[in-house]
Structure formats: structure tokens, C-alpha cells
Design a protein around this motif. Sequence first.
Motif, short mmCIF file in Angstrom:
data_model
loop_
_atom_site.label_atom_id
_atom_site.label_comp_id
_atom_site.label_asym_id
_atom_site.label_seq_id
_atom_site.Cartn_x
_atom_site.Cartn_y
_atom_site.Cartn_z
N TYR A 98 0.80 -1.22 0.00
CA TYR A 98 0.00 0.00 0.00
C TYR A 98 0.83 1.27 0.00
CZ TYR A 98 1.32 -1.29 4.69
OH TYR A 98 2.05 -1.71 5.77
N VAL A 136 8.87 11.01 10.77
CA VAL A 136 8.49 9.77 10.09
C VAL A 136 9.68 9.25 9.27
CG1 VAL A 136 6.80 8.70 8.54
CG2 VAL A 136 6.14 10.68 9.92
N PHE A 137 9.94 7.95 9.39
CA PHE A 137 11.09 7.32 8.73
C PHE A 137 10.64 6.07 7.98
CE2 PHE A 137 12.54 9.40 12.53
CZ PHE A 137 13.80 9.92 12.25
N ASN A 171 7.39 8.07 14.35
CA ASN A 171 6.73 6.95 13.67
C ASN A 171 7.80 6.27 12.83
OD1 ASN A 171 5.41 5.37 11.62
ND2 ASN A 171 3.50 6.36 12.19
N PHE A 194 2.18 1.40 13.80
CA PHE A 194 0.89 0.87 13.37
C PHE A 194 1.07 -0.59 12.98
CE2 PHE A 194 -0.02 5.36 11.45
CZ PHE A 194 -0.12 5.88 12.73
N GLU A 196 -0.82 -1.97 11.03
CA GLU A 196 -1.38 -1.93 9.66
C GLU A 196 -2.62 -2.82 9.59
OE1 GLU A 196 0.17 0.41 8.69
OE2 GLU A 196 2.33 0.22 8.73
N LYS A 213 9.56 -6.33 7.64
CA LYS A 213 8.20 -6.10 8.12
C LYS A 213 7.33 -7.33 7.97
CE LYS A 213 4.81 -2.33 8.00
NZ LYS A 213 4.62 -0.94 7.54
N ARG A 219 6.44 -7.24 14.87
CA ARG A 219 5.80 -5.91 14.83
C ARG A 219 4.77 -5.78 15.96
NH1 ARG A 219 6.19 -1.80 11.14
NH2 ARG A 219 4.48 -0.32 11.12
N LEU A 239 -4.15 0.43 9.69
CA LEU A 239 -4.40 1.09 8.40
C LEU A 239 -5.73 0.52 7.87
CD1 LEU A 239 -3.38 2.96 6.16
CD2 LEU A 239 -1.99 1.08 5.30
N ARG A 274 -7.11 5.83 7.06
CA ARG A 274 -7.69 5.05 5.95
C ARG A 274 -6.70 5.12 4.80
NH1 ARG A 274 -13.89 6.80 4.77
NH2 ARG A 274 -13.08 8.89 5.15
N ARG A 276 -4.99 5.81 1.46
CA ARG A 276 -5.11 6.91 0.50
C ARG A 276 -4.48 6.50 -0.82
NH1 ARG A 276 -8.09 10.66 0.04
NH2 ARG A 276 -6.52 12.02 -0.89
N ARG A 315 -4.86 12.94 5.98
CA ARG A 315 -5.25 11.98 4.94
C ARG A 315 -6.74 12.18 4.66
NH1 ARG A 315 -1.98 9.01 8.38
NH2 ARG A 315 -0.43 7.59 7.49
N GLN A 356 4.49 9.82 0.32
CA GLN A 356 4.11 8.44 0.60
C GLN A 356 2.70 8.16 0.09
OE1 GLN A 356 3.50 7.60 4.66
NE2 GLN A 356 4.07 5.46 4.50
N PHE A 357 1.85 9.16 0.13
CA PHE A 357 0.47 9.07 -0.37
C PHE A 357 0.00 10.50 -0.51
CE2 PHE A 357 0.75 8.39 4.20
CZ PHE A 357 0.10 9.50 4.67
N1 SAM Z 1 8.18 2.84 7.89
C1 SAM Z 1 7.59 2.84 9.16
C2 SAM Z 1 6.53 1.78 9.27
O1 SAM Z 1 6.12 1.24 8.28
O2 SAM Z 1 6.13 1.54 10.40
C3 SAM Z 1 6.93 4.12 9.56
C4 SAM Z 1 6.55 5.11 8.60
S1 SAM Z 1 5.25 4.77 7.48
C5 SAM Z 1 5.97 5.95 6.46
C6 SAM Z 1 3.82 5.44 8.36
C7 SAM Z 1 2.48 4.84 8.11
O3 SAM Z 1 1.91 5.33 6.92
C8 SAM Z 1 2.43 3.38 7.95
O4 SAM Z 1 2.50 2.73 9.19
C9 SAM Z 1 1.10 3.16 7.23
O5 SAM Z 1 0.06 2.87 8.12
C10 SAM Z 1 0.81 4.51 6.59
N2 SAM Z 1 0.62 4.41 5.12
C11 SAM Z 1 1.42 3.80 4.25
N3 SAM Z 1 0.88 3.87 2.99
C12 SAM Z 1 -0.30 4.53 3.10
C13 SAM Z 1 -1.33 4.89 2.18
N4 SAM Z 1 -1.27 4.59 0.88
N5 SAM Z 1 -2.40 5.58 2.65
C14 SAM Z 1 -2.49 5.89 3.95
N6 SAM Z 1 -1.55 5.58 4.87
C15 SAM Z 1 -0.46 4.89 4.46
#
Ligand code: SAM
Length: 468
Positions: A98, A136-137, A171, A194, A196, A213, A219, A239, A274, A276, A315, A356-357
Motif C-alpha cells: 500500500y 516519520v522514517f 513513527n 501501526f 497496519e 516487516k 511488529r 491502516l 484510511r 489513501r 489523509r 508516501q500518499f
Molecule cells: N516505515 C515505518 C513503518 O512502516 O512503520 C513508519 C513510517 S510509514 C511511512 C507510516 C504509516 O503510513 C504506515 O504505518 C502506514 O500505516 C501509513 N501508510 C502507508 N501507505 C499509506 C497509504 N497509501 N495511505 C495511507 N496511509 C499509508
Amino acid sequence: MEKYSRGHSDFINDADLDALILKTKEDKLRIRDVLSKSMSKVALSAEECAALIAAEDEDTVEEIKEAARKLKKEVYGNRIVIFAPLYIGNHCINDCEYCAFRKSLRTTVRKTLTENELVSEVKALENVGHKRLILVFGEHPDYSPGFIADTVRKVYSVKSGHGEIRRVNINAAPMDVEGFRIVKDSGIGTYQIFQETYHHKTYEKMHPKNTCKGDYLYRQDGLSRAFEAGCDDMGIGALFGLYDWRFEAIALVKHSLYLQERYGVGPHTISFPRIRPAHGVELDSRYFVSDKDFVKLIAILRLSVPYTGMILTARESAKIRNEALGFGVSQIDAGSCIELGGYAKGKEKNEGNKEQFSLSDTRSMEEIVNELIQTGYLPSFCTSCYRLGRTGKVFMEYAIPGFIGDFCTPNALLTLKEYLLDYASEETKGKGLDLINNEMQKISDLSRRKIVNEKLKALDDDQRDMLF
Ligand code: SAM
Ligand code: SF4
């Protein structure tokens, strides 16, 4: 070092949870019982949460929403805490279906902020009034615990006029206990992970086995290891849109109970993003959550875990966020930009393939603060609790009996006034100062009111950070 926290066990059984959802039928009397339990600020069990989820009749759902509205008012008053996300780097060794940061997506422009860029981003955020960030990383060897800790220290060190960041949340991927210790020592607030999806099969589908992951249990156990490392301020989340929302909601409740039972501390925050649209991401829409269900879900989470902060990010659209504020949400981001380096560049110049989205609520900080005040909310930039050691068990003791209002409202008034004096337009400032005057009249303890008033006056004399 052990891979898992001491005595960890998987608290989710897919078949049991699916069966619970199937067998729980709508029962108005039971729902009323559950609502009255929740109104006494006691966390609900998975079965009780399922009873609320089973409500279909519109009037019953309205009753649930009304109860959530009332509970939110009692526990949090009209305060809304404001923060911003700051993306530090999007290199990632995982391949989450995602996410536009996943390693197999070649079109994503990869970047980690340089130290100079980090400083520019933090200054840009401080210059619009932010005091609280979440860093955020992606997951990558470059983002080691030491790197994350150094980044946090750097963020705290950047000042711009009266601007400073007073709370940095994280995060990032789950770490081992030693890693969490290193990050904790840099003075973080919440560590957010999260899950997820809590549904094992779906988790497997979304996160290839040969990636870091891909290990569901590692996790799920992440925040327990964080707790063992001394972090008592934890954020959980799911998520929404990967699997049945009802399953994820009950699983979040189970995770909260698990942490509370094991450590005496539940999650400090719950997030329920949710899915995105994101570049290079195509997902099966079967489990996407409708607005109607989403609002019901928020009300049910509010009632199920009454002491916990609930976060709804940009979001979501301004419309949904405004609606959700009424019955559950207590923290929102404002003026967010999730493109790496995007704050210093300004909104117009952003490109989309470093994101990321895509975000839905693109209002600026000024617009959001103005609208919150207009609709009777009290925007808060408070960071006091964790700075004065009111975290973990201590925080729970404050939050559960509702004592938090004694600290939070005064701190919200003080930090809002700082914002108004330093960053707001004249229009917002006028409205905000009126709101502060009105709220002051509601502080019934006159000696408390006098002290707050003195601190508010000190802000006019250019003093700052007058926290309780
Ligand atoms: N990389 C770390 C991880 O995965 O835990 C943390 C950062 S990640 C950039 C933050 C969060 O963004 C993820 O845990 C996920 O729930 C959310 N995320 C990823 N893709 C997404 C999407 N397409 N729409 C909404 N939220 C999203
Ligand atoms: Fe990497 Fe996190 Fe995106 Fe997964 S959700 S690809 S771990 S940044």
C-alpha cells in the motif's frame, strides 16, 4: 538479546475474532449497558466493542455517536491538540503493497534530509507556530536508532524567534530493546507503530515474508519491547482498508487491553488512517471503509478506550475531520506536507513522487486554527505532560478520573495565546483572544483562575513557555 519482550504472546486469533463478529447480533439493551459502562470511563472488552459494532439501526448508531460526543467532552473538553508530521527519509527495505516508499517502486525519488535541510524544515514549521512534531522514517539501515536519536536532538536544538519544538514523537519501524533505549534517551514523546492489519493472512499478503516487516509477531510485540526499554508513551494504529474494519477495531481494543493489563499503561494514542491513493499503488478496494462506517468506527473507538488520545490526520478531508472532532478525535495535524523537504519549499513547488500518499486536507495552520476557534474548539499546542513527567502510569491516573482538565485547559489557553501573539493573522488573533476570555470564566477555582491569568499576562511581556 531476546527477540521478543518477556512472555510475549500473540493476542490476536483470526478465527476467534471473525467468529465474534459473526455471532454478535444487534441488541439494543446490551448496547445501552455497554454505553453506560463506557460513560463511567472504563475501557471496554473485545466482546463489548463487538456489541457496539453490531449496531445497524440508525437511531442506535446515533445513540452511540451521542455517547461518544458526551464522553469526549467530559474527558477532553473542547481542546484539540495540533501537530505536524515531518518526513525525514523515504529509503525503505520493505515492500508494503500500500505504500509508495516500498523498495520495489523504482519511480519514487529517494531522499534523506541533510542536516541543513532538516534545520530549514524545522524552522519553516516553527515559523507557522508548530511546537509538536512527529518524525516519520522508512525502514532502512541508514535510519538506525543512533541516527533517529541524533535527528531528534537536532530538531530540539533548532530555534527561530520564539519558535521551538517542545515535543518530538516518532513513527518508525519497531526496534529491539536496546534500539528503543537509544531513541528514548534523546527525549522523545510518543513512539508510534501501526500494526497496519491485525489479520494474519492479510498481513502476510501485504508484507512479503522475506522483508523485515514480514514478521507479524515482531511488529505486534514492538511496543511491548519499547515499554521494556522505558518508553511508556506508545501509539498504536491500524491502516483501515486492508481488511474488515470491524476486525481491526476490535483488534485495536485488544491491543490496548493487552498493554494495559501487562504494563498498567494503555496506549497514549490510537490512529486509524484510511488508505489513501498513492503513486504506483493499486489496491483491492473490497475492504475500503465508507465515510458512514468510518464515523461510526471513530465513535466506537472513543467509547472503547476512553482515556486515549485519538489522532485523525490530513489523509482525511476537512469535512470528515470536522465531523470526527465532535465525537472522538483529540489530535489533528495542521498545514501538513509529506513531501520530503516540502515545508521549506512551500506547497506550490511540491512534486508528488517523493510523497508516501496524497493528502486530502490541505488547509494551512492559520486556516485550521481559525476554523477551530470559529466552531468552538480550543486549539492547543500544549506539550506539558511529558515534559513534567506525566506519562505512562502517572498519565493514566490523571486521565482516567478526568483530572487532566485541571492542567490541560490552562495549558491550552497559554499555548494558544502564544500562537496568537506570535503567528496568527489579526482576525484569528481577535477571535482567539475572545475565546480565551470566555474559557477563563469557566475555570471555577478562583485561585487557579488567578494564576492562569497572571501567566497569560506574562506572555504579553514577551515571556514564553509558561506551562503547568
Ligand atoms: N516505515 C515505518 C513503518 O512502516 O512503520 C513508519 C513510517 S510509514 C511511512 C507510516 C504509516 O503510513 C504506515 O504505518 C502506514 O500505516 C501509513 N501508510 C502507508 N501507505 C499509506 C497509504 N497509501 N495511505 C495511507 N496511509 C499509508
Ligand atoms: Fe516502508 Fe513503512 Fe512504507 Fe512499509 S509503510 S514501505 S515499511 S515506509
